[in-house]
Enzyme design. Structure first.
Site, PDB file in Angstrom:
ATOM      1  N   GLU A  44       0.832  -1.203   0.000  1.00  0.00           N
ATOM      2  CA  GLU A  44       0.000   0.000   0.000  1.00  0.00           C
ATOM      3  C   GLU A  44       0.870   1.257   0.000  1.00  0.00           C
ATOM      4  OE1 GLU A  44      -3.743   1.850   2.573  1.00  0.00           O
ATOM      5  OE2 GLU A  44      -2.277   0.592   3.589  1.00  0.00           O
ATOM      6  N   LYS A 113      -9.716   1.678  -2.471  1.00  0.00           N
ATOM      7  CA  LYS A 113      -9.944   1.248  -1.087  1.00  0.00           C
ATOM      8  C   LYS A 113     -11.358   1.623  -0.641  1.00  0.00           C
ATOM      9  CE  LYS A 113      -7.468   1.450   3.353  1.00  0.00           C
ATOM     10  NZ  LYS A 113      -6.268   2.042   4.010  1.00  0.00           N
ATOM     11  N   CYS A 154      -5.584  -2.954   2.715  1.00  0.00           N
ATOM     12  CA  CYS A 154      -5.359  -2.722   4.139  1.00  0.00           C
ATOM     13  C   CYS A 154      -6.634  -2.846   4.990  1.00  0.00           C
ATOM     14  CB  CYS A 154      -4.670  -1.381   4.340  1.00  0.00           C
ATOM     15  SG  CYS A 154      -3.798  -1.254   5.932  1.00  0.00           S
TER      16      CYS A 154
END
Length: 274
Positions: A44, A113, A154
Site C-alpha cells: 500500500e 480502497k 489494508c
C-alpha cells in the site's frame, strides 16, 4: 489440474523522494521476475510516504506517472503485477488505488480502497484517511491465465463480508497491499490474514511496506502468505526484502473437500431480520 506458480511480495521501504522509490521498486520487481515469480505484488502507498502532506503531491492519474511505469514493469518482465496502491487523482477526488496489470502491461483491474482507515487508538495511532481520500465502491475480482484472483487494500481486510464475497465470486488467491501500524500490527496482522484464508479456504497474501523507523507513520512490515488451511506459507520480518511463496491452487479444492466449510454455507439462514 490448476496451475502452480511462484509469487513475490516486494516489501519496499518508501523513501521521501518519489523517483528514488520508483527506481528501487523497478529493480526489486525485475529481481523477483528473474527469480521465477509469475505474480509480483507491491504494498500500500508504495510510491508515497504514508502521511497527509504527501498524498496529493505524489498523486498520479490512471494514465500517467506511476501507472505508466508499473505497466512497463509488467510488460518488460512478463509478469502479473499487483501494483500495491498509489494516491490516484480523478478530477478533484483522491483515491487510495491498486492497479493490476497483466503480462502485456494492460490494466486488468482497479481497486479503490472501500473502507477508509479512521482510527483514534488511545495510547496509539490517530489517523483519519477520510480527510484525504474518497472511498471506492467496487469489489475487485479479476481473471488471469493463472486463475481467478482478487485485491483489496489494508483496512478492507477487517471486513470478513468483503473477503467472503470475493471468494464466492471465485477468487482463490486474494492480495492485500497494506500498512498496518505498530499498534495493530503485532496484535492483528497475522491473525487476520490467517482467519480470512481459513474462513474462505483460499490463499491470502498480506503485502506490507517495510518499516521506516523514525518516520511519522511506521509500518509493521512482516508480509505474510496464508494457505487455504489457514497455515502460514511464508512470512518475513520488518526489513526491506522480497518474500517468495509457491502457490498451488489445487490446494484450494483439496482443503474444501477435506473440510467443506466454504462449500456448506447456509445462505438461507444468514439474513438479519429488519
Amino acid at each position: 489440474m490448476k496451475p502452480t506458480f511462484k509469487i513475490a511480495v516486494i516489501q519496499i521501504r518508501t523513501e521521501l523522494e518519489k523517483a528514488v522509490t520508483m527506481e528501487k521498486a523497478e529493480h526489486m520487481v525485475r529481481e523477483a521476475a528473474q527469480n521465477g515469480a509469475k505474480v509480483v505484488v507491491l504494498p500500500e502507498m508504495f510510491n508515497c510516504p504514508y502521511a497527509k502532506g504527501y498524498f496529493r503531491r505524489y498523486a498520479d492519474t490512471a494514465d500517467s506517472g506511476s501507472v505508466l511505469e508499473m505497466s512497463r514493469w509488467a510488460k518488460e518482465n512478463g509478469i502479473i503485477l499487483v501494483g500495491g496502491s498509489i494516491p490516484e487523482l480523478d478530477g478533484e477526488q483522491l483515491y487510495n488505488t491498486c492497479f493490476v496489470f497483466n503480462e502485456q502491461g494492460e490494466v486488468i483491474a482497479r481497486h479503490r480502497k472501500m473502507h477508509l482507515f479512521d482510527v483514534d487508538i488511545e495510547g496509539g495511532v490517530r489517523f483519519m484517511e477520510s480527510h484525504n481520500f474518497a472511498a471506492g465502491n467496487e469489489i475487485t475480482v479479476f481473471d488471469t491465465g493463472l486463475g481467478r484472483m482478487g485485491v483489496l487494500i489494508c483496512f478492507d481486510m477487517r471486513f470478513p463480508e468483503l473477503v467472503r464475497t470475493m471468494a464466492k465470486r471465485g477468487a482463490e488467491l486474494i492480495f492485500c497491499p497494506a500498512q498496518f501500524n505498530m499498534t495493530t500490527g503485532p496484535k492483528h496482522w497475522e491473525l487476520t490474514i490467517r482467519a480470512r484464508a481459513m474462513d474462505n479456504e483460499i490463499y491470502y497474501v498480506g503485502a506490507s511496506a517495510a518499516r521506516y523507523e523514525g518516520f511519522s507513520y511506521e509500518a509493521w512490515g512482516h508480509s505474510t502468505v496464508a494457505g487455504p488451511f489457514g497455515m502460514i506459507e511464508a512470512t518475513c520480518d520488518e526489513k526491506e526484502q522480497i518474500l517468495y511463496c509457491d502457490i498451488d491452487l489445487n490446494e484450494v479444492d483439496s482443503v474444501r473437500r477435506q473440510l467443506p466449510t466454504f462449500l456448506k454455507l447456509r445462505e438461507d439462514m444468514y439474513t438479519v431480520p429488519q
